[in-house]
Design a protein around this motif. Structure first.
Motif, PDB file in Angstrom:
ATOM      1  N   UNK A  89       0.765  -1.243  -0.046  1.00 25.79           N
ATOM      2  CA  UNK A  89       0.050   0.124  -0.172  1.00 25.79           C
ATOM      3  C   UNK A  89       0.701   1.347   0.071  1.00 25.79           C
ATOM      4  N   UNK A  90       1.967   1.473   0.865  1.00 25.95           N
ATOM      5  CA  UNK A  90       2.524   2.598   1.013  1.00 25.95           C
ATOM      6  C   UNK A  90       3.082   2.792  -0.530  1.00 25.95           C
ATOM      7  N   UNK A  91       3.579   2.010  -1.166  1.00 28.16           N
ATOM      8  CA  UNK A  91       4.245   2.483  -2.572  1.00 28.16           C
ATOM      9  C   UNK A  91       3.067   2.589  -3.658  1.00 28.16           C
ATOM     10  N   UNK A  92       1.866   1.869  -3.324  1.00 26.69           N
ATOM     11  CA  UNK A  92       0.865   2.118  -4.250  1.00 26.69           C
ATOM     12  C   UNK A  92       0.454   3.644  -3.996  1.00 26.69           C
ATOM     13  N   UNK A  93       0.288   4.115  -2.706  1.00 28.60           N
ATOM     14  CA  UNK A  93      -0.220   5.325  -2.514  1.00 28.60           C
ATOM     15  C   UNK A  93       0.811   6.571  -2.823  1.00 28.60           C
ATOM     16  N   UNK A  94       2.239   5.977  -2.794  1.00 27.83           N
ATOM     17  CA  UNK A  94       3.353   7.090  -3.319  1.00 27.83           C
ATOM     18  C   UNK A  94       2.951   7.353  -4.640  1.00 27.83           C
ATOM     19  N   UNK A  95       2.623   6.118  -5.353  1.00 30.34           N
ATOM     20  CA  UNK A  95       2.616   6.130  -6.912  1.00 30.34           C
ATOM     21  C   UNK A  95       1.277   7.012  -7.316  1.00 30.34           C
ATOM     22  N   UNK A  96       0.121   7.029  -6.665  1.00 30.31           N
ATOM     23  CA  UNK A  96      -0.912   7.429  -6.593  1.00 30.31           C
ATOM     24  C   UNK A  96      -0.845   8.907  -6.536  1.00 30.31           C
ATOM     25  N   UNK A  97      -0.273   9.303  -5.362  1.00 29.05           N
ATOM     26  CA  UNK A  97      -0.063  10.875  -5.135  1.00 29.05           C
ATOM     27  C   UNK A  97       0.767  11.482  -6.209  1.00 29.05           C
ATOM     28  N   UNK A  98       1.658  10.990  -6.706  1.00 27.86           N
ATOM     29  CA  UNK A  98       2.750  11.257  -7.749  1.00 27.86           C
ATOM     30  C   UNK A  98       1.703  11.684  -8.934  1.00 27.86           C
ATOM     31  N   UNK A 107     -17.628  17.137   0.207  1.00 30.45           N
ATOM     32  CA  UNK A 107     -17.675  18.662   0.661  1.00 30.45           C
ATOM     33  C   UNK A 107     -16.468  19.325  -0.047  1.00 30.45           C
ATOM     34  N   UNK A 108     -15.348  18.582  -0.294  1.00 34.73           N
ATOM     35  CA  UNK A 108     -14.257  19.374  -1.184  1.00 34.73           C
ATOM     36  C   UNK A 108     -14.530  19.198  -2.677  1.00 34.73           C
ATOM     37  N   UNK A 109     -15.552  18.408  -3.067  1.00 39.22           N
ATOM     38  CA  UNK A 109     -16.030  18.325  -4.480  1.00 39.22           C
ATOM     39  C   UNK A 109     -14.899  17.336  -5.113  1.00 39.22           C
ATOM     40  N   UNK A 110     -14.337  16.401  -4.394  1.00 44.45           N
ATOM     41  CA  UNK A 110     -13.582  15.604  -4.945  1.00 44.45           C
ATOM     42  C   UNK A 110     -14.395  14.730  -5.940  1.00 44.45           C
ATOM     43  N   UNK A 111     -14.254  14.407  -7.179  1.00 41.59           N
ATOM     44  CA  UNK A 111     -14.806  13.622  -8.009  1.00 41.59           C
ATOM     45  C   UNK A 111     -14.558  12.169  -7.919  1.00 41.59           C
ATOM     46  N   UNK A 112     -15.696  11.279  -8.069  1.00 41.19           N
ATOM     47  CA  UNK A 112     -15.219  10.034  -7.851  1.00 41.19           C
ATOM     48  C   UNK A 112     -13.941   9.203  -8.741  1.00 41.19           C
ATOM     49  N   UNK A 113     -13.849  10.047  -9.673  1.00 45.86           N
ATOM     50  CA  UNK A 113     -12.524   9.699 -10.614  1.00 45.86           C
ATOM     51  C   UNK A 113     -11.376   9.437  -9.989  1.00 45.86           C
ATOM     52  N   UNK A 114     -11.140  10.648  -9.215  1.00 46.49           N
ATOM     53  CA  UNK A 114      -9.835  10.570  -8.541  1.00 46.49           C
ATOM     54  C   UNK A 114      -9.756   9.649  -7.245  1.00 46.49           C
ATOM     55  N   UNK A 115     -11.078   9.289  -6.881  1.00 46.65           N
ATOM     56  CA  UNK A 115     -11.080   8.416  -5.935  1.00 46.65           C
ATOM     57  C   UNK A 115     -11.127   7.039  -6.190  1.00 46.65           C
ATOM     58  N   UNK A 116     -11.669   6.614  -7.234  1.00 47.63           N
ATOM     59  CA  UNK A 116     -11.740   5.209  -7.853  1.00 47.63           C
ATOM     60  C   UNK A 116     -10.517   5.027  -8.366  1.00 47.63           C
ATOM     61  N   UNK A 117      -9.936   6.103  -9.056  1.00 51.03           N
ATOM     62  CA  UNK A 117      -8.317   5.732  -9.547  1.00 51.03           C
ATOM     63  C   UNK A 117      -7.266   5.368  -8.656  1.00 51.03           C
ATOM     64  N   UNK A 118      -7.431   6.168  -7.399  1.00 52.30           N
ATOM     65  CA  UNK A 118      -6.451   5.987  -6.293  1.00 52.30           C
ATOM     66  C   UNK A 118      -6.619   4.361  -5.761  1.00 52.30           C
ATOM     67  N   UNK A 119      -8.114   3.871  -5.701  1.00 55.02           N
ATOM     68  CA  UNK A 119      -8.269   2.454  -5.310  1.00 55.02           C
ATOM     69  C   UNK A 119      -7.698   1.694  -6.402  1.00 55.02           C
ATOM     70  N   UNK A 120      -7.808   2.054  -7.688  1.00 54.48           N
ATOM     71  CA  UNK A 120      -7.490   0.987  -8.751  1.00 54.48           C
ATOM     72  C   UNK A 120      -5.846   0.902  -8.609  1.00 54.48           C
ATOM     73  N   UNK A 121      -5.354   2.000  -8.504  1.00 54.16           N
ATOM     74  CA  UNK A 121      -3.745   1.860  -8.221  1.00 54.16           C
ATOM     75  C   UNK A 121      -3.330   1.177  -7.149  1.00 54.16           C
ATOM     76  N   UNK A 122      -3.975   1.110  -6.014  1.00 53.07           N
ATOM     77  CA  UNK A 122      -3.703   0.518  -4.717  1.00 53.07           C
ATOM     78  C   UNK A 122      -3.809  -1.136  -5.006  1.00 53.07           C
ATOM     79  N   UNK A 123      -5.183  -1.318  -5.582  1.00 46.47           N
ATOM     80  CA  UNK A 123      -5.456  -2.663  -5.774  1.00 46.47           C
ATOM     81  C   UNK A 123      -4.531  -3.259  -6.722  1.00 46.47           C
ATOM     82  N   UNK A 124      -4.240  -2.778  -7.992  1.00 46.34           N
ATOM     83  CA  UNK A 124      -3.239  -3.076  -8.766  1.00 46.34           C
ATOM     84  C   UNK A 124      -2.090  -3.575  -8.197  1.00 46.34           C
ATOM     85  N   UNK A 125      -1.436  -2.720  -7.273  1.00 49.20           N
ATOM     86  CA  UNK A 125      -0.328  -2.875  -6.620  1.00 49.20           C
ATOM     87  C   UNK A 125      -0.342  -4.169  -5.772  1.00 49.20           C
TER      88      UNK A 125
END
Lengths: 518, 149
Positions: free
Chosen positions: A38-47, A101-119
């Motif tokens: 997960x840490x690497x996947x999250x790093x990748x996602x935030x990059x 609340x902050x208006x974060x669209x699901x795309x970015x959220x689901x994309x993050x999950x996809x990256x973590x799951x992939x990793x």
């Protein structure tokens, strides 16, 4: 978020996703994979987020991003640390709420999950001790991971969409409330605090409200103007009515006075006519008097002539008396000479002398009387002459008076004719004044009607609350109730800023603080 | 007892003796005489006798009179001839007592020229009796010539 709903949400999902004990048995293996991948996947996602400007815009700083990353890692860890219970469900929903609340669209959220799951799936299948597990067990682990990730996403997205719906409903409600207040006539209402995406709606609404408010303000002012004008017209009509009544009264008096004057002038004309007649008679009488005076003068002349004749006769008598006296004296002288023989004769002579003397005295008396009579006749002639002159003057004056009386009579007749014309004019004026009075009454009624219409219009306009401009306006007339109503409504209509906390924009520092809960 | 004829000149009453009186007549115009005295009015023909007529007022020094038909000429017999005297009016024939006649007062006058013979009071009025001789004395006249001798 009621706990009941939360529990219900988690239970129904656990049941529907068919999360059984076998899945829970795979949690430790998955937790290890989380620690590993997960840490690497999250790093990748935030990059990836940093590379994507639309996504990076949600974070104000790198520290904030690291904080979020740490929170997210905690979430992944927490997800597989125990059975999925109410606490977990609350956390997952909170994530959805924050995103909404902050208006974060699901795309970015689901994309993050996809990256973590992939990793993580890659890590499970390749680099971890789990890879040594059999395919059956591996599939259960991966399936559990995917199932749990899906449950987590479902919970967060459900919360996200509910929150988004709630926001929309809030906007609709706010707009609806504003429209409702507009419908109730409150034009001071303003749409504020709506999300950026509704800026056009807010602008259009406010523009529409301003336009309508301006229009209504103009209508109100116009109604006030009409009201003032109608009041002034009414006032003027009342004044005009009063003056017209006075004029009518004056005209009536004038007509009466004219009638009296006309009658007087008629009387004057008749009087002048009588004077003319009387003066004519007086002239005749005076002329007759002049003739009588002339006759009197002639008679006086006759008297004087007779007196002179009498005086002459008296002179003769006096002369005879004188001679007789002398004769008697001579007789006396002769008697004296005769001596005694003449005594008787002397007596007779003396008697004759006495008679002669008496005749002379009588003649003298008569002469005196005649002289006196002559003087009186002379004086009478003089006086009668003066009387004649006076009568002639009277005749002249009477003729002048007759001419003047004739002129007066003619003038009075002319005046009477003119008076008749004036009378007719006054009657016409009276008629016109009556018509004017009727017209003024109609005008007054129309003005009153217009006034009440304008007041009605003002009342109608005053039902609308038009904000500060309306409040600051001083009404033309002290119409108590509408103004009081306006002020009361105005104070209530002061723009209230409706703060909807969960709609705060991303730049809001308070909202940034919420990342601590991520 | 004697009889007088009284007459008037102005306010004065005078008298002459009736026996010297020949006739009393009304005045008629006289014929003036040349160079006659001032008080001689002229001459008058009385039934053929020419007699001088004296203005008695002028003769007595009381001024000339202006005779009229009502004036009277008294024809007096003075001496041997008649004279006419013009007077204003004859008053009366009076009978007096000679003792009542008083002499006029001698007051510084020439006695020869005193024309008043005496003064008598008749019925309360003072009457001057004329001296006829003296009256005619200063009257130079032609000799009386009878016109019908």
């Amino acid at each position: 978020m009621q706990p009941d709903q939360t529990n219900h949400g988690i239970e129904s999902r656990v049941n529907f996703f068919d999360l059984d004990q076998a899945n829970y048995d795979a949690f430790p293996a998955i937790a290890r994979a989380v620690e590993k991948a997960a840490p690497a996947a999250l790093d990748r996602f935030y990059r990836k987020v940093q590379e994507t400007p639309e996504a990076a815009a949600f974070f104000s700083s790198t520290a904030m991003m690291n904080h979020a990353k740490a929170k997210q890692l905690d979430h992944w860890r927490g997800m597989f640390a125990r059975r999925l219970d109410g606490d977990y469900f609350a956390k997952a929903e909170k994530i959805g709420h924050i995103h909404a609340r902050i208006g974060l669209e699901p795309t970015w959220y689901i994309g993050g999950y996809a990256l973590v799951l992939e990793q993580m799936i890659g890590s499970l299948l390749t680099g971890s001790p789990l890879s040594r597990l059999g395919g059956r067990q591996m599939s259960r682990v991966i399936g559990t991971l995917v199932k749990c990730a899906m449950i987590d996403m479902d919970i967060a997205l459900s919360a996200y969409f509910r929150a988004a719906d709630a926001d929309r409903m809030a906007v609709i409600g706010q707009v609806g409330e504003a429209m409702d207040r507009l419908a109730q006539g409150d034009f001071s209402v303003e749409l504020t605090g709506l999300p950026e995406s509704f800026a056009k709606l807010v602008e259009d609404f406010n523009s529409m409200r301003e336009r309508m408010r301006d229009t209504l303000l103009q209508v109100s002012e116009t109604a006030d103007g009409i009201n003032t004008g109608a009041t002034e017209i009414s006032q003027a009509a009342s004044d005009l009515s009063r003056r017209t009544e006075q004029q009518a009264a004056s005209l009536e008096e004038t007509a009466a006075a004219m009638d009296r004057i006309t009658a007087s002038v008629r009387e004057t004309a008749e009087g002048a006519g009588h004077v003319y007649t009387s003066v004519g008679e007086a002239q005749t009488d005076a002329t007759e008097g002049g003739r009588v005076v002339r006759e009197a003068i002639e008679a006086m002349d006759g008297i004087e002539r007779s007196a002179q004749e009498i005086a002459q006769i008296i002179g003769v008598i006096d002369g005879i008396a004188f001679q007789t006296n002398l004769l008697a004296l001579n007789a006396g002288v002769e008697a004296a000479r005769a001596g005694d023989a003449g005594k008787g004769f002397a007596v007779v002579a003396n008697e004759v002398r006495a008679l002669a003397q008496r005749s002379a005295d009588a003649a003298k008396d008569i002469k005196g009387l005649i002289d006196s009579s002559s003087k009186q006749v002379e004086s009478g002639v003089h006086l009668v002459g003066q009387t004649g002159q006076a009568l002639e003057r009277i005749v002249t004056k009477v003729a002048e008076i007759a001419a003047l009386a004739s002129e007066i009579s003619a003038s009075a007749e002319t005046q009477a004719a003119n008076m008749l014309q004036v009378n007719n004019a006054v009657a016409d004026m009276d008629k016109m004044t009556q018509q004017n009075a009727a017209m003024v009454e109609q005008t007054t009624a129309a003005a009153h009607s217009l006034e009440s219409e304008a007041e009605e219009l003002t009342k109608l306009v005053h039902r609308f609350r038009l904000g500060q401009e309306k409040r600051q306006r001083q009404p033309a007339r002290p119409v108590a109730s509408p103004v009081a109503g306006t002020e009361a409504q105005g104070s209530r209509a002061r723009p209230r800023r409706r703060v909807v906390g969960n709609l705060a924009v991303a730049a809001d520092p308070a909202a940034q603080g919420d990342w601590s809960d991520f | 007892m004697r009889q007088l004829i009284t007459f008037r000149i102005g306010a004065q009453s005078l008298a002459v003796d009736i026996m010297a009186t020949r006739e009393i007549r009304a005045w008629s115009p006289t014929t003036p005489l040349p160079h006659a005295a001032g008080f001689v009015r002229g001459v008058l023909d009385l039934r053929g006798i020419v007699l001088p007529v004296i203005d008695l007022s002028a003769r007595l020094g009381w001024g000339d009179c202006d005779p009229t038909p009502r004036h009277v000429v008294m024809v007096m017999q003075i001496g041997d001839r008649p004279y006419g005297l013009i007077v204003d009016a004859v008053s009366d024939i009076a009978t007096i007592d000679s003792a009542d006649v008083q002499a006029p007062p001698e007051l510084g006058r020439d006695g020869d020229h005193d024309l008043v013979k005496g003064i008598v009071t008749i019925q309360g009025e003072m009457v001057m009796i004329l001296d006829l001789d003296r009256l005619a004395g200063d009257c130079p006249l032609p000799e009386e010539t009878p016109l019908a001798a």
